[in-house]
Write a protein that holds these residues in place. Sequence first.
Motif, PDB file in Angstrom:
ATOM      1  N   CYS A  59      14.490  50.795  37.415  1.00  0.00           N
ATOM      2  CA  CYS A  59      13.509  50.495  39.104  1.00  0.00           C
ATOM      3  C   CYS A  59      14.560  51.651  39.765  1.00  0.00           C
ATOM      4  CB  CYS A  59      14.131  49.388  39.030  1.00  0.00           C
ATOM      5  SG  CYS A  59      12.697  48.288  37.667  1.00  0.00           S
ATOM      6  N   VAL A  60      14.163  51.628  41.060  1.00  0.00           N
ATOM      7  CA  VAL A  60      14.657  52.000  42.805  1.00  0.00           C
ATOM      8  C   VAL A  60      14.884  50.677  43.710  1.00  0.00           C
ATOM      9  CG1 VAL A  60      14.211  53.805  43.726  1.00  0.00           C
ATOM     10  CG2 VAL A  60      14.074  54.366  42.079  1.00  0.00           C
ATOM     11  N   VAL A  61      15.797  50.681  44.039  1.00  0.00           N
ATOM     12  CA  VAL A  61      16.279  49.919  44.757  1.00  0.00           C
ATOM     13  C   VAL A  61      15.789  49.538  46.626  1.00  0.00           C
ATOM     14  CG1 VAL A  61      18.044  48.909  46.160  1.00  0.00           C
ATOM     15  CG2 VAL A  61      18.589  49.440  43.466  1.00  0.00           C
ATOM     16  N   LYS A  62      14.285  49.493  46.700  1.00  0.00           N
ATOM     17  CA  LYS A  62      13.820  49.794  48.166  1.00  0.00           C
ATOM     18  C   LYS A  62      14.582  49.459  48.695  1.00  0.00           C
ATOM     19  CE  LYS A  62      10.351  47.105  46.915  1.00  0.00           C
ATOM     20  NZ  LYS A  62       8.935  46.406  46.801  1.00  0.00           N
ATOM     21  N   LYS A  63      15.996  48.472  49.221  1.00  0.00           N
ATOM     22  CA  LYS A  63      16.507  48.877  50.890  1.00  0.00           C
ATOM     23  C   LYS A  63      17.555  48.421  50.099  1.00  0.00           C
ATOM     24  CE  LYS A  63      16.144  43.699  51.480  1.00  0.00           C
ATOM     25  NZ  LYS A  63      15.558  42.447  52.581  1.00  0.00           N
ATOM     26  N   GLU A  64      19.133  48.143  51.478  1.00  0.00           N
ATOM     27  CA  GLU A  64      21.068  47.499  50.539  1.00  0.00           C
ATOM     28  C   GLU A  64      20.466  46.672  50.093  1.00  0.00           C
ATOM     29  OE1 GLU A  64      24.026  47.697  53.516  1.00  0.00           O
ATOM     30  OE2 GLU A  64      23.799  49.652  52.926  1.00  0.00           O
ATOM     31  N   THR A  65      21.353  46.547  49.304  1.00  0.00           N
ATOM     32  CA  THR A  65      21.632  45.085  48.847  1.00  0.00           C
ATOM     33  C   THR A  65      22.833  44.502  48.191  1.00  0.00           C
ATOM     34  OG1 THR A  65      18.887  45.035  47.944  1.00  0.00           O
ATOM     35  CG2 THR A  65      20.539  43.195  47.152  1.00  0.00           C
ATOM     36  N   GLU A  66      22.982  43.793  48.508  1.00  0.00           N
ATOM     37  CA  GLU A  66      24.107  43.434  47.366  1.00  0.00           C
ATOM     38  C   GLU A  66      23.829  42.040  46.672  1.00  0.00           C
ATOM     39  OE1 GLU A  66      26.247  40.672  50.710  1.00  0.00           O
ATOM     40  OE2 GLU A  66      27.908  42.614  50.977  1.00  0.00           O
ATOM     41  N   LEU A  67      24.894  42.051  45.292  1.00  0.00           N
ATOM     42  CA  LEU A  67      24.544  41.813  43.728  1.00  0.00           C
ATOM     43  C   LEU A  67      24.958  40.229  44.317  1.00  0.00           C
ATOM     44  CD1 LEU A  67      25.222  44.800  41.503  1.00  0.00           C
ATOM     45  CD2 LEU A  67      23.116  44.045  41.725  1.00  0.00           C
ATOM     46  N   LEU A  68      24.508  40.202  43.580  1.00  0.00           N
ATOM     47  CA  LEU A  68      25.010  38.201  43.404  1.00  0.00           C
ATOM     48  C   LEU A  68      25.446  37.744  42.210  1.00  0.00           C
ATOM     49  CD1 LEU A  68      22.157  36.261  45.794  1.00  0.00           C
ATOM     50  CD2 LEU A  68      24.460  37.577  46.550  1.00  0.00           C
ATOM     51  N   ASN A  69      26.152  36.385  41.956  1.00  0.00           N
ATOM     52  CA  ASN A  69      26.700  35.711  40.582  1.00  0.00           C
ATOM     53  C   ASN A  69      25.859  35.236  39.928  1.00  0.00           C
ATOM     54  OD1 ASN A  69      26.920  33.403  42.657  1.00  0.00           O
ATOM     55  ND2 ASN A  69      29.281  33.366  41.633  1.00  0.00           N
ATOM     56  N   ARG A  70      25.181  35.020  40.648  1.00  0.00           N
ATOM     57  CA  ARG A  70      23.968  33.594  40.516  1.00  0.00           C
ATOM     58  C   ARG A  70      22.327  33.684  41.500  1.00  0.00           C
ATOM     59  NH1 ARG A  70      27.375  30.201  41.813  1.00  0.00           N
ATOM     60  NH2 ARG A  70      27.493  28.663  43.428  1.00  0.00           N
ATOM     61  N   LEU A 119      13.493  46.237  44.664  1.00  0.00           N
ATOM     62  CA  LEU A 119      13.080  45.843  43.537  1.00  0.00           C
ATOM     63  C   LEU A 119      11.596  47.061  43.098  1.00  0.00           C
ATOM     64  CD1 LEU A 119      15.206  44.479  39.934  1.00  0.00           C
ATOM     65  CD2 LEU A 119      15.604  47.037  41.687  1.00  0.00           C
ATOM     66  N   GLY A 120      11.631  48.707  43.369  1.00  0.00           N
ATOM     67  CA  GLY A 120      10.103  48.463  42.821  1.00  0.00           C
ATOM     68  C   GLY A 120      10.137  50.601  42.275  1.00  0.00           C
ATOM     69  N   ARG A 121       9.471  50.247  41.994  1.00  0.00           N
ATOM     70  CA  ARG A 121       8.644  51.824  41.071  1.00  0.00           C
ATOM     71  C   ARG A 121      10.062  52.229  39.751  1.00  0.00           C
ATOM     72  NH1 ARG A 121      10.450  55.285  45.903  1.00  0.00           N
ATOM     73  NH2 ARG A 121      11.637  56.300  44.609  1.00  0.00           N
ATOM     74  N   VAL A 140      27.766  47.402  47.548  1.00  0.00           N
ATOM     75  CA  VAL A 140      26.574  47.897  47.512  1.00  0.00           C
ATOM     76  C   VAL A 140      25.775  48.507  46.912  1.00  0.00           C
ATOM     77  CG1 VAL A 140      25.628  47.248  49.532  1.00  0.00           C
ATOM     78  CG2 VAL A 140      28.061  46.345  50.029  1.00  0.00           C
ATOM     79  N   LEU A 141      24.476  48.686  46.939  1.00  0.00           N
ATOM     80  CA  LEU A 141      23.852  48.763  46.175  1.00  0.00           C
ATOM     81  C   LEU A 141      22.226  49.071  47.120  1.00  0.00           C
ATOM     82  CD1 LEU A 141      21.765  47.254  42.670  1.00  0.00           C
ATOM     83  CD2 LEU A 141      24.381  48.676  43.125  1.00  0.00           C
ATOM     84  N   GLU A 142      23.182  50.912  47.264  1.00  0.00           N
ATOM     85  CA  GLU A 142      21.935  51.342  48.747  1.00  0.00           C
ATOM     86  C   GLU A 142      20.353  52.324  47.959  1.00  0.00           C
ATOM     87  OE1 GLU A 142      23.499  52.625  51.112  1.00  0.00           O
ATOM     88  OE2 GLU A 142      25.691  51.926  50.999  1.00  0.00           O
ATOM     89  N   LYS A 143      19.784  52.112  49.565  1.00  0.00           N
ATOM     90  CA  LYS A 143      18.901  51.855  48.798  1.00  0.00           C
ATOM     91  C   LYS A 143      17.957  53.407  48.058  1.00  0.00           C
ATOM     92  CE  LYS A 143      14.346  53.210  51.909  1.00  0.00           C
ATOM     93  NZ  LYS A 143      13.601  53.032  52.872  1.00  0.00           N
ATOM     94  N   GLY A 144      17.036  53.646  46.847  1.00  0.00           N
ATOM     95  CA  GLY A 144      17.061  54.486  46.768  1.00  0.00           C
ATOM     96  C   GLY A 144      17.929  54.516  45.061  1.00  0.00           C
ATOM     97  N   ALA A 145      18.783  53.287  45.060  1.00  0.00           N
ATOM     98  CA  ALA A 145      20.123  53.738  43.803  1.00  0.00           C
ATOM     99  C   ALA A 145      18.668  53.427  42.446  1.00  0.00           C
ATOM    100  CB  ALA A 145      21.444  53.106  44.049  1.00  0.00           C
ATOM    101  N   LYS A 146      19.349  53.536  42.109  1.00  0.00           N
ATOM    102  CA  LYS A 146      18.655  53.336  40.360  1.00  0.00           C
ATOM    103  C   LYS A 146      19.289  51.602  39.636  1.00  0.00           C
ATOM    104  CE  LYS A 146      16.451  57.124  39.346  1.00  0.00           C
ATOM    105  NZ  LYS A 146      15.899  57.771  40.011  1.00  0.00           N
ATOM    106  N   ALA A 147      18.483  51.715  39.306  1.00  0.00           N
ATOM    107  CA  ALA A 147      19.009  49.421  38.396  1.00  0.00           C
ATOM    108  C   ALA A 147      18.231  48.935  37.182  1.00  0.00           C
ATOM    109  CB  ALA A 147      18.982  48.723  39.768  1.00  0.00           C
ATOM    110  N   VAL A 148      18.560  48.480  36.490  1.00  0.00           N
ATOM    111  CA  VAL A 148      18.032  48.390  34.932  1.00  0.00           C
ATOM    112  C   VAL A 148      17.683  47.013  34.589  1.00  0.00           C
ATOM    113  CG1 VAL A 148      17.852  48.529  32.389  1.00  0.00           C
ATOM    114  CG2 VAL A 148      18.779  50.190  34.052  1.00  0.00           C
ATOM    115  N   PRO A 149      16.902  46.094  34.826  1.00  0.00           N
ATOM    116  CA  PRO A 149      16.555  44.708  35.266  1.00  0.00           C
ATOM    117  C   PRO A 149      16.840  43.967  33.498  1.00  0.00           C
ATOM    118  CG  PRO A 149      14.300  46.368  35.703  1.00  0.00           C
ATOM    119  CD  PRO A 149      15.383  46.868  35.566  1.00  0.00           C
ATOM    120  N   ARG A 150      17.550  43.039  34.097  1.00  0.00           N
ATOM    121  CA  ARG A 150      18.081  42.646  32.064  1.00  0.00           C
ATOM    122  C   ARG A 150      17.085  41.745  32.174  1.00  0.00           C
ATOM    123  NH1 ARG A 150      18.985  47.098  29.333  1.00  0.00           N
ATOM    124  NH2 ARG A 150      20.447  46.460  28.082  1.00  0.00           N
TER     125      ARG A 150
END
Length: 89
Positions: A20-31, A79-81, A42-52
Amino acid sequence: MAICCSIGVAAPARASYYECVVKKETELLNRPDGITMPRWPVLEKGAKAVPRDTYQDWTFVLYWDDSSQVYGWMPSKTLGRCKAMDGTP
C-alpha cells in the motif's frame, strides 16, 4: 492400499502480499494509540508499506528502506492504493 495412500499430489506453492501507499506523512507507533520510537523513521507521503494485521481503525505494517526493516502500527486511513504483489516482502 498402501501404494495408493503413499502417492501424494504435488501442488505448486505461490506466495503473495499486499503493498500500500502511505497517503500522508505518518509516524509508526508501538501499539494502537501508543507512542513512537526515536529509532523508527517517519513514513513520507508516497512511501510503500505492507499491511500485516488490523485492529479496529489501526493497521500493523512492515516498512523497509535500503538499510532496515521496521514494524509498527499506523491509522488505517493513512494507507491507500493497495495492490497484490507476487513473492514475499
